[in-house]
Write an enzyme that holds these catalytic residues in place. Structure first.
Site, PDB file in Angstrom:
ATOM      1  N   ILE A   1       0.821  -1.210   0.000  1.00  0.00           N
ATOM      2  CA  ILE A   1       0.000   0.000   0.000  1.00  0.00           C
ATOM      3  C   ILE A   1       0.861   1.269   0.000  1.00  0.00           C
ATOM      4  CG2 ILE A   1      -0.304   0.354   2.514  1.00  0.00           C
ATOM      5  CD1 ILE A   1      -3.353   0.546   1.891  1.00  0.00           C
TER       6      ILE A   1
ATOM      7  N   ASN B   1      11.316  -9.297   7.060  1.00  0.00           N
ATOM      8  CA  ASN B   1      11.645  -8.684   8.346  1.00  0.00           C
ATOM      9  C   ASN B   1      11.096  -9.543   9.479  1.00  0.00           C
ATOM     10  OD1 ASN B   1      12.874  -6.352   7.209  1.00  0.00           O
ATOM     11  ND2 ASN B   1      10.854  -5.494   6.797  1.00  0.00           N
TER      12      ASN B   1
ATOM     13  N   VAL C   1       3.740  -6.052  10.433  1.00  0.00           N
ATOM     14  CA  VAL C   1       2.550  -6.898  10.316  1.00  0.00           C
ATOM     15  C   VAL C   1       2.966  -8.335  10.662  1.00  0.00           C
ATOM     16  CG1 VAL C   1       0.725  -7.755   8.806  1.00  0.00           C
ATOM     17  CG2 VAL C   1       1.555  -5.404   8.535  1.00  0.00           C
TER      18      VAL C   1
ATOM     19  N   HIS D   1       5.791 -12.284   5.652  1.00  0.00           N
ATOM     20  CA  HIS D   1       5.659 -11.765   4.287  1.00  0.00           C
ATOM     21  C   HIS D   1       7.033 -11.447   3.722  1.00  0.00           C
ATOM     22  CE1 HIS D   1       5.313  -8.485   7.192  1.00  0.00           C
ATOM     23  NE2 HIS D   1       5.941  -7.716   6.318  1.00  0.00           N
TER      24      HIS D   1
ATOM     25  N   HIS E   1       8.996  -9.140   0.961  1.00  0.00           N
ATOM     26  CA  HIS E   1       8.915  -7.977   0.086  1.00  0.00           C
ATOM     27  C   HIS E   1       9.696  -8.284  -1.192  1.00  0.00           C
ATOM     28  CE1 HIS E   1       7.758  -5.004   3.356  1.00  0.00           C
ATOM     29  NE2 HIS E   1       8.262  -5.971   4.086  1.00  0.00           N
TER      30      HIS E   1
HETATM   31  P1  5GP Z   1       6.977  -5.056   7.467  1.00  0.00           P
HETATM   32  O1  5GP Z   1       7.509  -3.748   8.009  1.00  0.00           O
HETATM   33  O2  5GP Z   1       6.107  -5.761   8.488  1.00  0.00           O
HETATM   34  O3  5GP Z   1       8.039  -5.938   6.916  1.00  0.00           O
HETATM   35  O4  5GP Z   1       6.077  -4.666   6.229  1.00  0.00           O
HETATM   36  C1  5GP Z   1       4.712  -4.467   6.300  1.00  0.00           C
HETATM   37  C2  5GP Z   1       4.313  -3.868   4.971  1.00  0.00           C
HETATM   38  O5  5GP Z   1       2.913  -3.983   4.837  1.00  0.00           O
HETATM   39  C3  5GP Z   1       4.648  -2.379   4.819  1.00  0.00           C
HETATM   40  O6  5GP Z   1       5.507  -2.195   3.696  1.00  0.00           O
HETATM   41  C4  5GP Z   1       3.296  -1.715   4.662  1.00  0.00           C
HETATM   42  O7  5GP Z   1       3.302  -0.636   3.742  1.00  0.00           O
HETATM   43  C5  5GP Z   1       2.430  -2.871   4.158  1.00  0.00           C
HETATM   44  N1  5GP Z   1       1.021  -2.749   4.518  1.00  0.00           N
HETATM   45  C6  5GP Z   1       0.523  -2.444   5.741  1.00  0.00           C
HETATM   46  N2  5GP Z   1      -0.819  -2.436   5.720  1.00  0.00           N
HETATM   47  C7  5GP Z   1      -1.177  -2.763   4.441  1.00  0.00           C
HETATM   48  C8  5GP Z   1      -2.441  -2.922   3.803  1.00  0.00           C
HETATM   49  O8  5GP Z   1      -3.518  -2.769   4.388  1.00  0.00           O
HETATM   50  N3  5GP Z   1      -2.427  -3.255   2.487  1.00  0.00           N
HETATM   51  C9  5GP Z   1      -1.252  -3.445   1.800  1.00  0.00           C
HETATM   52  N4  5GP Z   1      -1.362  -3.764   0.508  1.00  0.00           N
HETATM   53  N5  5GP Z   1      -0.042  -3.298   2.376  1.00  0.00           N
HETATM   54  C10 5GP Z   1      -0.002  -2.954   3.687  1.00  0.00           C
END
Ligand code: 5GP
Length: 114
Positions: free
Chosen positions: A30, A86, A95, A99, A101
């Site tokens: 997003i 991460n 989150v 996941h 990236h």
């Molecule tokens: P993290 O920091 O946990 O590795 O990455 C979480 C990612 O999830 C972030 O890059 C953030 O922009 C993305 N993200 C968080 N909420 C949403 C959402 O509701 N929809 C989408 N498509 N991405 C999200």
């Protein structure tokens, strides 16, 4: 409590889904940090990399294969890309549903800030 990613996988939250099969789902981030920024997630909720087990070998492998296919689809396979997972606070995980990236489409610079 289901995470936002669990809701996206189940179609309960809107997202730009670019790939889905029986094991993994991929959708655009997003807040993209590069021209291509796709998140590839297991359909099953696994909170962090610390929680994966031998039973998850297949799904983790599928995430890699999906990344390779999506990189080709996005036209960034030859120019190159970066895959990031991460974990927890020092890894910057926000989150808590594993996941990966997939980032590319421009030079991404050094792997870490020095
Ligand atoms: P993290 O920091 O946990 O590795 O990455 C979480 C990612 O999830 C972030 O890059 C953030 O922009 C993305 N993200 C968080 N909420 C949403 C959402 O509701 N929809 C989408 N498509 N991405 C999200």
């Amino acid at each position: 409590m289901p995470t936002i990613f669990a809701k996206i996988i189940r179609g309960e939250m809107p997202a730009d889904i670019v790939y889905q099969d029986n094991l993994v789902t991929a959708f655009r981030d997003i807040q993209p940090m590069a021209p291509t920024h796709i998140l590839i997630v297991p359909n099953e909720s696994i909170p962090t990399m610390n929680d994966i087990t031998e039973a998850d070998e297949r799904v983790m492998g599928r995430m890699m294969l999906a990344a390779k296919e999506l990189a080709a689809q996005e036209g960034i396979a030859e120019s190159g890309y970066r895959l990031i997972i991460n974990c927890n606070a020092h890894g910057g995980q926000e989150v808590f549903h594993v996941h990966m990236h997939l980032l590319g489409g421009r030079p991404l610079g050094p792997m870490l800030l020095r």
